[in-house]
Design an enzyme around this catalytic site. Structure first.
Site, PDB file in Angstrom:
ATOM      1  N   ARG A 103     -21.456  13.455 -19.967  1.00 16.74           N
ATOM      2  CA  ARG A 103     -21.920  14.424 -20.561  1.00 16.74           C
ATOM      3  C   ARG A 103     -22.368  14.092 -22.037  1.00 16.74           C
ATOM      4  O   ARG A 103     -23.201  13.604 -22.514  1.00 16.74           O
ATOM      5  CB  ARG A 103     -21.364  15.798 -20.316  1.00 16.74           C
ATOM      6  CG  ARG A 103     -22.258  17.144 -20.955  1.00 16.74           C
ATOM      7  CD  ARG A 103     -22.044  17.250 -22.298  1.00 16.74           C
ATOM      8  NE  ARG A 103     -20.884  17.454 -22.786  1.00 16.74           N
ATOM      9  CZ  ARG A 103     -20.353  17.347 -24.015  1.00 16.74           C
ATOM     10  NH1 ARG A 103     -21.179  17.317 -24.961  1.00 16.74           N
ATOM     11  NH2 ARG A 103     -19.299  17.729 -24.421  1.00 16.74           N
ATOM     12  N   ASP A 104     -21.143  14.202 -22.700  1.00 17.62           N
ATOM     13  CA  ASP A 104     -21.052  13.840 -24.425  1.00 17.62           C
ATOM     14  C   ASP A 104     -21.397  12.357 -24.437  1.00 17.62           C
ATOM     15  O   ASP A 104     -22.062  12.156 -25.322  1.00 17.62           O
ATOM     16  CB  ASP A 104     -19.549  14.108 -24.786  1.00 17.62           C
ATOM     17  CG  ASP A 104     -19.597  14.587 -26.629  1.00 17.62           C
ATOM     18  OD1 ASP A 104     -20.605  14.232 -26.970  1.00 17.62           O
ATOM     19  OD2 ASP A 104     -18.539  14.879 -26.575  1.00 17.62           O
ATOM     20  N   HIS A 118     -10.177  17.006 -28.595  1.00 16.14           N
ATOM     21  CA  HIS A 118     -11.427  16.237 -28.133  1.00 16.14           C
ATOM     22  C   HIS A 118     -11.893  15.549 -29.400  1.00 16.14           C
ATOM     23  O   HIS A 118     -12.566  16.216 -30.490  1.00 16.14           O
ATOM     24  CB  HIS A 118     -12.533  17.355 -27.865  1.00 16.14           C
ATOM     25  CG  HIS A 118     -14.055  16.880 -27.587  1.00 16.14           C
ATOM     26  ND1 HIS A 118     -14.576  16.924 -26.334  1.00 16.14           N
ATOM     27  CD2 HIS A 118     -14.936  16.464 -28.462  1.00 16.14           C
ATOM     28  CE1 HIS A 118     -15.877  16.382 -26.431  1.00 16.14           C
ATOM     29  NE2 HIS A 118     -16.005  16.316 -27.595  1.00 16.14           N
ATOM     30  N   HIS A 138     -13.537  12.578 -31.707  1.00 18.52           N
ATOM     31  CA  HIS A 138     -14.529  11.209 -31.512  1.00 18.52           C
ATOM     32  C   HIS A 138     -14.089  10.203 -32.446  1.00 18.52           C
ATOM     33  O   HIS A 138     -13.327  10.776 -33.471  1.00 18.52           O
ATOM     34  CB  HIS A 138     -16.106  11.760 -32.251  1.00 18.52           C
ATOM     35  CG  HIS A 138     -16.848  12.665 -31.360  1.00 18.52           C
ATOM     36  ND1 HIS A 138     -17.814  12.077 -30.443  1.00 18.52           N
ATOM     37  CD2 HIS A 138     -16.542  13.836 -30.681  1.00 18.52           C
ATOM     38  CE1 HIS A 138     -18.350  13.046 -29.593  1.00 18.52           C
ATOM     39  NE2 HIS A 138     -17.510  13.991 -29.600  1.00 18.52           N
ATOM     40  N   CYS A 151     -23.312  13.124 -30.914  1.00 19.85           N
ATOM     41  CA  CYS A 151     -23.731  14.411 -30.881  1.00 19.85           C
ATOM     42  C   CYS A 151     -25.133  14.147 -31.212  1.00 19.85           C
ATOM     43  O   CYS A 151     -25.210  13.776 -32.267  1.00 19.85           O
ATOM     44  CB  CYS A 151     -22.893  15.428 -31.375  1.00 19.85           C
ATOM     45  SG  CYS A 151     -23.373  17.168 -31.342  1.00 19.85           S
ATOM     46  N   ASN A 168     -16.985   9.554 -28.256  1.00 18.56           N
ATOM     47  CA  ASN A 168     -15.553   9.750 -27.950  1.00 18.56           C
ATOM     48  C   ASN A 168     -14.722   8.947 -28.075  1.00 18.56           C
ATOM     49  O   ASN A 168     -15.142   7.781 -27.780  1.00 18.56           O
ATOM     50  CB  ASN A 168     -15.563  10.686 -26.677  1.00 18.56           C
ATOM     51  CG  ASN A 168     -16.435  11.921 -26.659  1.00 18.56           C
ATOM     52  OD1 ASN A 168     -17.515  11.714 -26.193  1.00 18.56           O
ATOM     53  ND2 ASN A 168     -15.813  12.975 -26.946  1.00 18.56           N
TER      54      ASN A 168
HETATM   55  P1  HMG Z   1     -33.483  28.542 -28.393  1.00 18.92           P
HETATM   56  O1  HMG Z   1     -34.545  27.640 -28.971  1.00 18.92           O
HETATM   57  O2  HMG Z   1     -32.881  29.418 -29.762  1.00 18.92           O
HETATM   58  O3  HMG Z   1     -33.636  29.305 -27.328  1.00 18.92           O
HETATM   59  O4  HMG Z   1     -32.539  27.527 -28.080  1.00 18.92           O
HETATM   60  P2  HMG Z   1     -34.392  30.442 -26.895  1.00 18.92           P
HETATM   61  O5  HMG Z   1     -33.251  31.437 -26.174  1.00 18.92           O
HETATM   62  O6  HMG Z   1     -35.019  31.193 -27.940  1.00 18.92           O
HETATM   63  O7  HMG Z   1     -35.341  29.992 -25.925  1.00 18.92           O
HETATM   64  C1  HMG Z   1     -36.480  28.754 -26.173  1.00 18.92           C
HETATM   65  C2  HMG Z   1     -36.825  28.263 -25.015  1.00 18.92           C
HETATM   66  O8  HMG Z   1     -35.722  27.305 -24.436  1.00 18.92           O
HETATM   67  C3  HMG Z   1     -37.446  29.045 -24.008  1.00 18.92           C
HETATM   68  O9  HMG Z   1     -38.347  28.332 -23.040  1.00 18.92           O
HETATM   69  C4  HMG Z   1     -36.089  29.285 -23.052  1.00 18.92           C
HETATM   70  O10 HMG Z   1     -36.484  29.595 -21.592  1.00 18.92           O
HETATM   71  C5  HMG Z   1     -35.446  27.866 -23.022  1.00 18.92           C
HETATM   72  P3  HMG Z   1     -39.995  28.612 -23.405  1.00 18.92           P
HETATM   73  O11 HMG Z   1     -40.270  29.987 -23.403  1.00 18.92           O
HETATM   74  O12 HMG Z   1     -40.054  27.970 -24.884  1.00 18.92           O
HETATM   75  O13 HMG Z   1     -40.576  27.521 -22.338  1.00 18.92           O
HETATM   76  N1  HMG Z   1     -34.091  27.926 -22.650  1.00 18.92           N
HETATM   77  C6  HMG Z   1     -33.452  27.186 -21.833  1.00 18.92           C
HETATM   78  N2  HMG Z   1     -33.778  26.172 -21.118  1.00 18.92           N
HETATM   79  C7  HMG Z   1     -33.056  25.502 -20.112  1.00 18.92           C
HETATM   80  N3  HMG Z   1     -31.548  25.860 -20.146  1.00 18.92           N
HETATM   81  C8  HMG Z   1     -31.105  26.731 -21.214  1.00 18.92           C
HETATM   82  C9  HMG Z   1     -32.130  27.515 -22.090  1.00 18.92           C
HETATM   83  N4  HMG Z   1     -31.896  28.597 -22.962  1.00 18.92           N
HETATM   84  C10 HMG Z   1     -33.074  28.617 -23.311  1.00 18.92           C
HETATM   85  N5  HMG Z   1     -29.664  26.971 -21.159  1.00 18.92           N
HETATM   86  C11 HMG Z   1     -30.137  26.608 -27.087  1.00 18.92           C
HETATM   87  C12 HMG Z   1     -30.823  27.803 -27.867  1.00 18.92           C
HETATM   88  C13 HMG Z   1     -28.741  27.375 -27.028  1.00 18.92           C
HETATM   89  C14 HMG Z   1     -31.010  26.699 -25.545  1.00 18.92           C
HETATM   90  C15 HMG Z   1     -30.519  25.421 -27.611  1.00 18.92           C
HETATM   91  O14 HMG Z   1     -30.120  25.240 -28.881  1.00 18.92           O
HETATM   92  C16 HMG Z   1     -29.880  24.289 -26.777  1.00 18.92           C
HETATM   93  O15 HMG Z   1     -29.927  24.069 -25.731  1.00 18.92           O
HETATM   94  N6  HMG Z   1     -28.776  23.837 -27.518  1.00 18.92           N
HETATM   95  C17 HMG Z   1     -27.881  22.788 -27.027  1.00 18.92           C
HETATM   96  C18 HMG Z   1     -27.419  21.698 -27.848  1.00 18.92           C
HETATM   97  C19 HMG Z   1     -26.453  20.733 -27.072  1.00 18.92           C
HETATM   98  O16 HMG Z   1     -26.648  20.631 -26.255  1.00 18.92           O
HETATM   99  N7  HMG Z   1     -25.783  19.867 -28.044  1.00 18.92           N
HETATM  100  C20 HMG Z   1     -24.732  18.851 -27.562  1.00 18.92           C
HETATM  101  C21 HMG Z   1     -23.864  19.611 -26.725  1.00 18.92           C
HETATM  102  S1  HMG Z   1     -22.213  20.410 -27.886  1.00 18.92           S
HETATM  103  C22 HMG Z   1     -21.634  19.006 -28.102  1.00 18.92           C
HETATM  104  O17 HMG Z   1     -21.918  17.758 -28.017  1.00 18.92           O
HETATM  105  C23 HMG Z   1     -20.194  19.039 -28.742  1.00 18.92           C
HETATM  106  C24 HMG Z   1     -18.781  18.937 -28.044  1.00 18.92           C
HETATM  107  O18 HMG Z   1     -18.802  17.755 -27.322  1.00 18.92           O
HETATM  108  C25 HMG Z   1     -17.726  18.958 -28.877  1.00 18.92           C
HETATM  109  C26 HMG Z   1     -17.788  18.329 -29.973  1.00 18.92           C
HETATM  110  O19 HMG Z   1     -17.688  16.958 -29.851  1.00 18.92           O
HETATM  111  O20 HMG Z   1     -17.659  19.067 -31.151  1.00 18.92           O
HETATM  112  C27 HMG Z   1     -18.874  20.115 -27.147  1.00 18.92           C
HETATM  113 MG    MG Z   2     -18.251  15.952 -28.466  1.00 16.91          MG
END
Ligand code: HMG
Ligand code: MG
Length: 307
Positions: free
Chosen positions: A18-19, A213, A215, A246, A255
């Protein structure tokens, strides 16, 4: 396992699939992702973060989440292995459960700016979004982990106050997250700043429910694991071959490598259940697939020793 051994046992949450892969620009086939997951399970990892049920517009690499879930090894093949997935909202949670997820992770941040960039809402809005997830998860018997990003520093806001992290950790714990994983998203922490952060968080959430966690952007991932281990943390997230970064933290590298922390922890007398040789082979395999050198110094040294 007796009490003394339990004190020395560390649970490693392997986040490579994933990450590690979420930020890869080249398309990685579902088949390769599943082969990676199998090799990690065969190396003894019991918690393997498989994918993310996030928007494919935001993170295209995770768009095959349902296919990844459908191809996971059976419980008979690798007993006792968990495959948690990321779910940012109820839509993602429902899709994850429909795909067979038994454990999910919600992800918040200790920085308002990062929260907006990563999940398009404020910290308070994110917590409000998680409430229905926790309620639905409880009803479905699904475990929920909580993540906090930017626990030491933020790419947009700079240094983050330990109390801000403690506040979000407490909220996630209060919502019902079984564990809170503390993400040094940009790898800016060092043993002193990580210790200050941990001390503040552990005053609000028991150490036994915290995970590190880290990096490895500045090469201090293993030092931060060591400092946290000495303070009592027994769960660490890491990525085979140090894969990752990220998408919403420019310049942040992978990581801390799983090979590096297994080497460190075994050296400290801790148990992890991981077969380091098999893990090194897995890291070499995925690095070759991605066409790059492994980010693990330990793996490179062990491979050189094999000749
Ligand atoms: P948004 O654009 O504000 O969402 O995104 P919305 O609710 O306004 O919806 C917009 C569109 O997205 C709609 O589709 C929804 O259906 C769709 P449309 O009508 O335009 O066709 N949608 C989705 N589709 C699939 N799956 C979903 C979903 N939700 C809405 N779950 C949202 C908000 C949270 C969805 C977006 O910002 C997002 O997906 N962000 C994810 C970012 C991400 O994955 N970042 C990396 C992971 S975190 C990380 O790496 C840190 C970590 O490792 C710890 C660390 O190291 O710090 C964990
Ligand atoms: Mg991370």
């Amino acid at each position: 396992m007796n009490a003394a051994n339990a004190m020395n046992h560390v649970r490693i949450v392997e986040v490579g699939p994933r990450d590690g892969l979420q930020n890869e620009k080249q398309r990685i086939s579902t088949e390769t992702k599943l082969a990676l997951i199998r090799k990690l399970a065969a190396a003894g990892l019991k918690d393997i973060e498989a994918t993310s049920f996030v928007s494919p517009k935001w993170v295209p690499q995770m768009a095959d989440h349902a296919e990844v879930m459908a191809g996971l090894p059976s419980g008979a093949e690798f007993p006792g292995v968990n495959y948690p997935v990321l779910t940012p909202n109820l839509k993602g949670f429902e899709a994850a459960v429909a795909a067979g997820a038994k454990e999910v992770a919600v992800f918040a941040a200790a920085s308002e700016a990062f929260s907006r960039k990563n999940i398009n809402c404020s910290i308070a809005e994110s917590i409000a979004r998680f409430e229905p997830i926790l309620a639905a998860a409880q009803a479905a018997g699904v475990r929920v982990r909580g993540y906090i990003s930017c626990v030491v520093g933020c790419p947009y806001e700079g240094a983050i106050a330990p109390q801000a992290v403690a506040e979000v950790a407490w909220r996630l714990r209060d919502l019902g997250c079984h564990e809170v994983s503390l993400g040094d998203t940009i790898g800016i922490g060092n043993p002193a700043s990580v210790a200050r952060m941990l001390e503040a968080v552990a005053a609000r959430v028991p150490m036994a429910q915290l995970a590190g966690h880290y990096h490895d952007t500045y090469g201090l991932g293993t030092a931060n694991v060591h400092a946290s281990y000495q303070m009592g943390v027994r769960v660490f997230d890491s990525s085979v071959a140090g894969l990752g970064g990220c998408p919403y933290a420019r310049g942040a590298t992978g990581n801390v490598a799983t090979e590096d922390i297994v080497w460190l922890l075994h050296g400290l007398g801790a148990t992890t259940g991981v077969d380091l040789d098999a893990l090194v082979d897995c890291g070499a395999w995925i690095s070759a697939k991605l066409g790059r050198e492994s980010g693990s110094r330990v793996a490179r040294a062990l491979l050189a020793r094999r000749g």
